[in-house]
Design an enzyme around this catalytic site. Structure first.
Site, short mmCIF file in Angstrom:
data_model
loop_
_atom_site.label_atom_id
_atom_site.label_comp_id
_atom_site.label_asym_id
_atom_site.label_seq_id
_atom_site.Cartn_x
_atom_site.Cartn_y
_atom_site.Cartn_z
N ASP A 149 0.87 -1.18 0.00
CA ASP A 149 0.00 0.00 0.00
C ASP A 149 0.90 1.23 0.00
O ASP A 149 2.11 1.14 0.22
CB ASP A 149 -0.96 -0.05 1.19
CG ASP A 149 -2.22 0.78 0.93
OD1 ASP A 149 -2.24 1.56 -0.04
OD2 ASP A 149 -3.19 0.65 1.73
N CYS A 179 -13.51 -22.17 21.73
CA CYS A 179 -13.02 -22.15 20.36
C CYS A 179 -12.14 -23.37 20.13
O CYS A 179 -11.27 -23.67 20.94
CB CYS A 179 -12.22 -20.88 20.10
SG CYS A 179 -11.50 -20.86 18.45
N CYS A 191 -10.09 -23.80 17.53
CA CYS A 191 -9.03 -23.56 16.55
C CYS A 191 -7.70 -24.04 17.11
O CYS A 191 -7.53 -24.15 18.33
CB CYS A 191 -9.00 -22.08 16.15
SG CYS A 191 -7.97 -21.06 17.21
#
Ligand code: GUN
Ligand code: ZN
Length: 650
Positions: A97, A282, A284
């Site tokens: 960017d 979670c 994950c």
């Protein structure tokens, strides 16, 4: 010695659903499969090292900031000496960017467009970014317009000096749909390689999703479909399904790391502060084996890394799911489900209804999966509009009297109603079922999406009312008399040949009245499946013109049928004309490729049956369109028509 590689930006569509696509984006000698998310790497911090992003998380593209690198002498020198890929130790695609976002956050930046573009080239960026002007949502139309001209001028300049680096031409325009479309069309005409939609971070931060939908859709309207679209600053898992459905191919997330530094965890239904969470439920890989208590007790650095990894897993898992649903033709369902996670997202989904016309041009004619109804928003899918429109313009009833049936519990309707349909037909009535799609004449009941859809038995009032309205309009416009089926008197006599009525009604629905009439020359013989009793082939006047697919109840067109349509209906109807050079290949049954399409019917929809012709309108093959007409005209690569049989095969 080999010369420098030419920057070959190439984007090919492999699968599609809604405006979404699975694409293959070629960047020099690297390939990125889209939709893809580019994690943002802050070159000063590197919360998760780029090598780990690549090796452990499977990211093969990332985005970093050239403005930050340029402002830190040590990084600047290193990047210019060893190149960005080596400095970051990242073998995939690197996008940079330009400092625009810093100007949005902190005001002015101390660099010119030319300087930052040249700098990005000097560090070996794969895809650089123009120094676009970030258009804020509260800007006036006039101020936005003025700043757009600056962005366009800078983009023109960047295209001139980009060399072999690829360049992002950012669509700006604040919340003004006219300016978004204007900006997008101007970008489409320039030699940029990726189309980011910029200026949307404040909309996402403030949960202004209905405006986000307007901004993305207005931009998509003007953009060149042969380039990937990047939704700048979008990386929250909750938005990925909807944004992909709208045709965004690339995303980036700085939040996974930023949120982690503030102890915030991303989930599908929002972002939650560690201090407010009740449990850490979670599964994950990062969270596994941890409780909320240990997380809170960890050192700040260890916790930040763990939460950043958790956030990345949430994003990658959701993106994998989005891709799976996209491949299965069920992305609408996933987007509808996800948009129920927050009322503001639901607003976004509801706003999409306003863009139905644009959506309809890209939405495939049929899919492998069934249409699952998830709520009144489902009615805004193009599949509804298309059915109502085709029924109105292409359906011709066999008789002027209709017998109205309530929806039975089995599909296709002619199964549970076999005897009753035959009875009312003997009396000269056409059976019509009042379904959640609206009216369904018996002869269309096996056609996609009618038989391939699942609705709850307990209907909502909106669906019921809309169905009643459509049914009343249909009966009024197509029939002289309409009665409830149980009011139809018994009649003596021969059974009506319902198969023949079906065969022709489906052809009209699919190909239009004139083309269908050309296909159905008497005598007609229908070959049916011994096992299912369904129509398989249509033989007209001794020639096999159509075959019917069992899955979606639609026809595939045979060469003989194609010749009749070409003789009866003038070009470009249903045609895709290819250049002379590709005629021998397509005639042999090879697929027709976008770069060889000469012209085509502007109304072609994905997955529709088309006729491939040579430049003088001689039919050479039949097949299914994979691209829309607009895409056929602009894609540089990829299949335009999946050819089934060429003229040489017959
Ligand atoms: N990052 C997030 N939004 C933007 C934007 O509008 N322009 C650029 N260049 N970068 C961004
Ligand atoms: Zn987790």
């Amino acid at each position: 010695m080999r010369g420098p590689a030419i920057a070959t930006a190439m984007f090919e569509i492999l699968r599609r659903d809604g405006l979404a696509r699975i694409g293959r984006f070629t960047v020099g000698d690297k390939v990125v499969e889209t939709p893809a998310l580019l994690p943002v790497v802050n070159p000063k911090i590197c919360t998760v090292p780029p090598r780990e992003l690549h090796d452990r998380f499977g990211f093969n593209a990332l985005i970093t900031n050239s403005y930050i690198i340029r402002n830190i002498p040590e990084l600047k020198e290193k990047a210019q000496a060893m190149g960005l890929h080596e400095m970051l130790d990242f073998p995939g695609v690197i996008m940079t960017d330009s400092g625009t976002f810093q100007s949005h956050m902190y005001g002015e930046v101390e660099v010119t467009n030319e300087e930052i573009v040249e700098f990005q080239k000097s560090i070996g960026t794969d895809i650089g970014t123009v120094l676009d002007v970030f258009t804020e949502p509260d800007w006036s139309h006039e101020k936005t317009k003025r700043s757009l001209e600056t962005t366009l001028e800078r983009t023109r300049k960047a295209c001139e000096i980009k060399g072999k680096m690829m360049i992002n031409g950012v669509v700006q325009g604040s919340i003004y749909t006219d300016l978004r479309e204007y900006s997008a069309s101007a970008m489409a005409d320039m030699d940029v390689d990726v189309h980011p939609v910029g200026g949307v971070v404040p909309l996402m931060e403030q949960y202004r999703y209905s405006e986000l939908v307007d901004v993305v859709m207005a931009s998509k309207k003007g953009l060149n479909p042969s380039r990937p679209v990047h939704l700048f600053g979008a990386g929250h898992p909750m938005i990925l399904a909807l944004a992909t459905l709208m045709g965004c191919d690339l995303f980036d997330s700085a939040s996974y790391a930023k949120f982690a530094r503030d102890d915030r965890m991303m989930f599908l239904d929002g972002t939650f502060r560690l201090q407010d969470m009740q449990t850490l439920d979670c599964g994950c890989p990062a969270c596994q084996g941890h409780t909320l208590q240990d997380l809170r007790k960890m050192s700040k650095n260890a916790r930040t890394k763990l939460i950043a990894e958790h956030n990345l897993y949430q994003i990658t898992q959701e993106l994998a799911l989005v891709k799976r649903y996209l491949r299965e033709g069920r992305l609408w369902e996933l987007a509808e489900i996800r948009c129920r996670a927050h009322p503001a997202l639901l607003d976004g989904l509801r706003r999409l209804r306003e863009w139905q016309d644009l959506m309809e041009r890209y939405d495939p004619i049929s899919r492998e999966g069934a249409v699952f109804y998830t709520g009144p928003e489902t009615r805004a899918r193009p599949v509804y509009m298309r059915y109502a429109e085709r029924l109105n313009s292409r359906y011709v009833p066999e008789t002027r009297k209709a017998a109205l049936f309530p929806e039975p519990s089995g599909k296709p309707y002619s199964r549970p109603y076999a005897e009753e349909f035959a009875r009312v037909r003997r009396a000269g009535y056409t059976p019509v079922v009042a379904s959640p799609w609206g009216p369904v004449p018996a002869e269309l009941d096996e056609l996609y999406p009618l038989a391939q859809s699942v609705f709850p038995e307990c209907q909502d009032r909106e669906t019921q009312e809309e169905s009643e309205r459509l049914t009343a309009e249909f009966l009024e416009s197509k029939f002289d008399v309409a009665v409830e089926y149980d009011q139809v008197p018994d009649a003596e006599g021969e059974d009506v040949d319902a198969d023949k009525i079906r065969a022709k009604a489906v052809a009209r629905y699919q190909f239009g009245i004139d083309a269908a009439d050309a296909l159905f020359r008497e005598p007609i013989e229908l070959v049916k499946s011994k096992k299912t009793g369904k129509i398989r082939n249509v033989i007209s006047d001794g020639e096999h013109v159509l075959s019917m697919r069992a899955g979606d109840g639609m026809y595939t067109l045979r060469m003989e049928g194609a010749k009749r349509i070409v003789a009866a209906v003038s070009a470009p109807y249903m045609r895709v004309a290819v250049v002379e050079d590709s005629v021998p290949f397509v005639s042999e049954g090879r697929n027709a490729f976008a770069q060889f399409v000469l012209s085509c019917d502007p109304d072609i929809r994905p997955m529709e049956e088309v006729i491939v012709t040579d430049p003088s309108d001689r039919p050479i093959a039949t097949g299914r369109a994979f691209l829309t007409a607009f895409e056929m005209g602009s894609m540089k690569k990829g299949m335009a028509v999946k050819v089934r049989s060429g003229s040489d095969d017959e």
